[in-house]
Design an enzyme around this catalytic site. Sequence first.
Site, PDB file in Angstrom:
ATOM      1  N   TRP A 181      13.566 -13.620 -47.239  1.00 50.06           N
ATOM      2  CA  TRP A 181      13.473 -12.216 -46.811  1.00 50.06           C
ATOM      3  C   TRP A 181      13.829 -12.086 -45.336  1.00 50.06           C
ATOM      4  O   TRP A 181      14.380 -11.070 -44.915  1.00 50.06           O
ATOM      5  CB  TRP A 181      12.054 -11.700 -47.065  1.00 50.06           C
ATOM      6  N   HIS A 182      13.535 -13.123 -44.545  1.00 53.21           N
ATOM      7  CA  HIS A 182      13.771 -13.046 -43.114  1.00 53.21           C
ATOM      8  C   HIS A 182      15.245 -13.151 -42.746  1.00 53.21           C
ATOM      9  O   HIS A 182      15.621 -12.784 -41.620  1.00 53.21           O
ATOM     10  CB  HIS A 182      12.994 -14.148 -42.394  1.00 53.21           C
ATOM     11  N   GLY A 183      16.075 -13.664 -43.610  1.00 53.85           N
ATOM     12  CA  GLY A 183      17.479 -13.767 -43.246  1.00 53.85           C
ATOM     13  C   GLY A 183      18.314 -14.396 -44.342  1.00 53.85           C
ATOM     14  O   GLY A 183      17.812 -15.171 -45.161  1.00 53.85           O
TER      15      GLY A 183
END
Length: 471
Positions: A325-327
């Site tokens: 989700w972060h990247g």
Amino acid sequence: MLSHSLQYLVFVITVFALYWAVHRQYWPRLLTLLIASVYFYAAFTPFPLIIFLVGVAVDHALVKGMARWESPGVRKLLVTLSVVSNLGLLAGFKYLEMLRQTALALLAPWGIEVRTEPFSLLMPVGLSFYVFQAISYTVDVYRGKASAEHNILEHLLYMLFFPRVVSGPIVRASDLMARFRDVPTLTPDDGGRAMFRIAVGLVKKLVIADVLGSGIVDPVFAAPEKYASAECVVAAIAYTFELYYDFSGYSDIALGVAALFGFKFPENFNRPYLAKNLGEFWNRWHMSLSTWLRDYLYRPLGGNRVSKPRVLFNLMTVMVLGGLWHGADWRFAVWGAVHGVALGVLRCWEWTVGKPEKPGIPRVAVGMLATFTIVVLTRVVFRAPDMTHAGGFYARMLAGVPGIANVSPLVWGMLAAAVFFHATPMKLYTTASELFVRLPVPVRAVAIVLLGLGIRHLSAVETRPYVYLQF
């Protein structure tokens, strides 16, 4: 228009004046916030507003459909369509290029060459937060935990409300949308507390986070081979605190600005680096994301109600997906997987020996040190541009190259301040807030001005965007 900029301050003051001038009337109040939110987002980039408008229209129709149809099968189909459409939006803008490159890398050893053009879609600012918040509303309506009776403008404002649209926190409909029809109130004391919260957020971001970032983190991570081993260790620790003070500073400003308009957002951080184990860390760090992953992913997978192997699988799934989700980079999946393995080991330990009811000070100290060490070491993967760079950074940390001359007194001072304020009991912040509230209004104004001048003097570095803007 970053929330620590002068433009944002003028923007908030203007919207604040207009909002409270019409706050007793529903439609003027709603439209004031909606227009302000659209304008605020358009200041970043206007095109994604079209995407968000279409997304809200689709979700709103599906929500109304769930309210109309009582059939469980139809309702389940509608909520599934919402989840799939929102995740499809996230995948299309964020992950397609990563998947294309991964497929090419996997096919190359087999001698298969596929000519494809890179996906160059520009990801809308705040898309990850938008998607998770959109899913939380439609799923909550399906579960009966949120009302479907809101109109589409309320739905749109819920998604675009300017204090949180860019980097969260992820706010549930019961905490925000359900309040839109209530006549807001704001006492002078509540306003003072909100201003104090904003001031704390500015200090966290501009004084501590930015000084650590420019003073040691950026140069060392850019070229770790030029620095001593101890300097790399200091940079990793400094980045751990930079990330916390950067993001928690943003959250403080968001919570303070929302409070100025009569809304209470949930807390997003609770001194995470004082956690005694990794499970407690994730209950204290980015709490709106952690609780989202728990309520909308971990528990639907079975949570703790299934067999022990399945519990471990659920933990790993949540952490890997939470990392991604972060990247759009597999290093984020690696980062999440390491946390998943560590959480699995912790869970197995608790199953074997049980949870200590009242651990002694030595055990608490060892737990805090071990947890912080894991967090710092995994942050290297989080910060490095790729796994090769992260590997080089780890190698430099372990090389035993002496020296620490590149750590300036200012960086040492900021690190000491970061540790001190993080360990300070929350009661001290509450007391300071109450003392600020008791000051006469002119004195408060002078204090805020002096704070701004002090920040400008101390933070002699370029204003930097928030780290979580990239997510």
